[in-house]
Design an enzyme around this catalytic site. Sequence first.
Site, PDB file in Angstrom:
ATOM      1  N   GLN A  56       9.434  -4.394  -1.308  1.00  0.00           N
ATOM      2  CA  GLN A  56      10.074  -3.876  -2.539  1.00  0.00           C
ATOM      3  C   GLN A  56      10.890  -2.793  -2.286  1.00  0.00           C
ATOM      4  O   GLN A  56      11.510  -1.932  -3.159  1.00  0.00           O
ATOM      5  CB  GLN A  56       8.857  -3.427  -3.307  1.00  0.00           C
ATOM      6  CG  GLN A  56       7.941  -4.590  -3.835  1.00  0.00           C
ATOM      7  CD  GLN A  56       6.703  -4.035  -4.392  1.00  0.00           C
ATOM      8  OE1 GLN A  56       6.419  -3.941  -5.620  1.00  0.00           O
ATOM      9  NE2 GLN A  56       5.789  -3.839  -3.525  1.00  0.00           N
ATOM     10  N   ASN A  57      10.901  -2.226  -1.074  1.00  0.00           N
ATOM     11  CA  ASN A  57      11.609  -0.881  -0.526  1.00  0.00           C
ATOM     12  C   ASN A  57      12.965  -1.290  -0.325  1.00  0.00           C
ATOM     13  O   ASN A  57      13.481  -2.295  -0.021  1.00  0.00           O
ATOM     14  CB  ASN A  57      11.036  -0.414   0.658  1.00  0.00           C
ATOM     15  CG  ASN A  57       9.708  -0.046   0.535  1.00  0.00           C
ATOM     16  OD1 ASN A  57       9.109   0.047  -0.388  1.00  0.00           O
ATOM     17  ND2 ASN A  57       8.814   0.105   1.701  1.00  0.00           N
ATOM     18  N   ASP A  77      14.847   1.224   1.130  1.00  0.00           N
ATOM     19  CA  ASP A  77      15.175   1.938   2.394  1.00  0.00           C
ATOM     20  C   ASP A  77      15.545   0.899   3.505  1.00  0.00           C
ATOM     21  O   ASP A  77      15.416  -0.232   3.255  1.00  0.00           O
ATOM     22  CB  ASP A  77      14.171   2.773   2.865  1.00  0.00           C
ATOM     23  CG  ASP A  77      12.882   2.251   3.334  1.00  0.00           C
ATOM     24  OD1 ASP A  77      12.701   1.372   4.165  1.00  0.00           O
ATOM     25  OD2 ASP A  77      11.808   2.457   2.771  1.00  0.00           O
ATOM     26  N   HIS A  83      14.082  -5.835  -4.134  1.00  0.00           N
ATOM     27  CA  HIS A  83      14.440  -4.888  -5.389  1.00  0.00           C
ATOM     28  C   HIS A  83      15.787  -4.096  -4.756  1.00  0.00           C
ATOM     29  O   HIS A  83      16.032  -3.153  -5.345  1.00  0.00           O
ATOM     30  CB  HIS A  83      13.317  -3.531  -5.094  1.00  0.00           C
ATOM     31  CG  HIS A  83      12.217  -4.031  -6.175  1.00  0.00           C
ATOM     32  ND1 HIS A  83      11.047  -3.320  -6.252  1.00  0.00           N
ATOM     33  CD2 HIS A  83      11.846  -5.286  -6.872  1.00  0.00           C
ATOM     34  CE1 HIS A  83      10.069  -4.203  -7.073  1.00  0.00           C
ATOM     35  NE2 HIS A  83      10.471  -5.129  -7.218  1.00  0.00           N
ATOM     36  N   GLY A 141       0.786  -0.990   1.432  1.00  0.00           N
ATOM     37  CA  GLY A 141       1.164   0.155   0.660  1.00  0.00           C
ATOM     38  C   GLY A 141       2.069   0.046  -0.549  1.00  0.00           C
ATOM     39  O   GLY A 141       3.059   0.593  -0.926  1.00  0.00           O
ATOM     40  N   THR A 142       1.574  -0.923  -1.433  1.00  0.00           N
ATOM     41  CA  THR A 142       1.937  -1.048  -2.921  1.00  0.00           C
ATOM     42  C   THR A 142       0.882  -0.677  -3.739  1.00  0.00           C
ATOM     43  O   THR A 142      -0.183  -1.062  -3.400  1.00  0.00           O
ATOM     44  CB  THR A 142       2.739  -2.330  -2.914  1.00  0.00           C
ATOM     45  OG1 THR A 142       3.377  -2.221  -4.165  1.00  0.00           O
ATOM     46  CG2 THR A 142       1.830  -3.335  -2.559  1.00  0.00           C
ATOM     47  N   LEU A 196      -4.111   3.463   1.043  1.00  0.00           N
ATOM     48  CA  LEU A 196      -4.999   4.497   1.177  1.00  0.00           C
ATOM     49  C   LEU A 196      -6.407   4.421   0.755  1.00  0.00           C
ATOM     50  O   LEU A 196      -7.310   4.685   1.183  1.00  0.00           O
ATOM     51  CB  LEU A 196      -4.189   5.793   0.888  1.00  0.00           C
ATOM     52  CG  LEU A 196      -3.109   6.161   1.662  1.00  0.00           C
ATOM     53  CD1 LEU A 196      -2.450   7.455   0.646  1.00  0.00           C
ATOM     54  CD2 LEU A 196      -3.034   6.945   2.785  1.00  0.00           C
TER      55      LEU A 196
END
Length: 240
Positions: free
Chosen positions: A94-95, A97, A112, A178-179, A205
């Site tokens: 989804q990043n 970068d 995305h 990480g989403t 996390l």
Amino acid sequence: MFKHIVILTGAGISAESGIPVFRSETGLWEQERVEDVATYEGFLRNKTKVHDFYNKMRQSIKSKEPNPAHLALTRLEQEYPISHKNATVTVVTQNIDDLHEKAGTKNVIHMHGELNSILCEKCGSRYRYFENSSVDSVCTHCHSKSLRPDIVWFGEMPYHMGKIELELSRCDLFLSIGTSGVVYPAAGFCEIAKSAGAKCVEFNLEKSVVGSRFDKGIYGKASQTLPQFVNSLICDEIEV
Ligand code: APR
Ligand code: ZN
């Protein structure tokens, strides 16, 4: 042993490389209104503001480097299909970068869009773009001044959904890294993978809002948890 692995990544995998996430106390969506910079209506209201928002991000990622979590996925992509004949590894991100690419991962689907790409509203061209864009920027292909950031905004259809659904429908291991699991359709990928019979593992996390849908949760910084998990996967030492 798993044959087809699909990995969904979100902002959390790039957080340790210094790229801010969207939803946290210091996240991007605390600083800017989603409606202003991540919807087409916002773009129509103030094109310069939206160009500048993504220009700033495009410039800021130039100095960012991949972290051990990105590198672990590259290792998985390179080594797993060698030790497991005919296996596939697909990274769906989804990043926006370019850290998966900087880490050397080849098979990356940017659902995305990408900061390093631009979209022409007039002719539909999408091409690599590393400079700053504005309302006066001219399309390389049709020469009109109709460029917009090549980002999928809220209310728009993500890219490559056909290919992603195909990969999910044959996968036997689905990893979500990480989403926050609040933005669809990505938030529903776990369910599609599950109905294909896949085992699903969440890395975050802490347990996300969709965490209970997963067979397993591995909690901590992805840069620490993922390299170890990838190692066990390559060595067939994983129990999900
Ligand atoms: N390791 C693992 N997970 C982490 C780490 C880390 N080091 N740091 C943060 N996280 C987790 C957070 O706990 C959170 O659940 O990453 C998640 C980031 O969530 P979001 O900021 O909501 O990002 P993401 O899920 O990628 O957002 C989805 O929303 O605004 C849109 O289009 C944008 O693609 C984006 C989409
Ligand atoms: Zn054009």
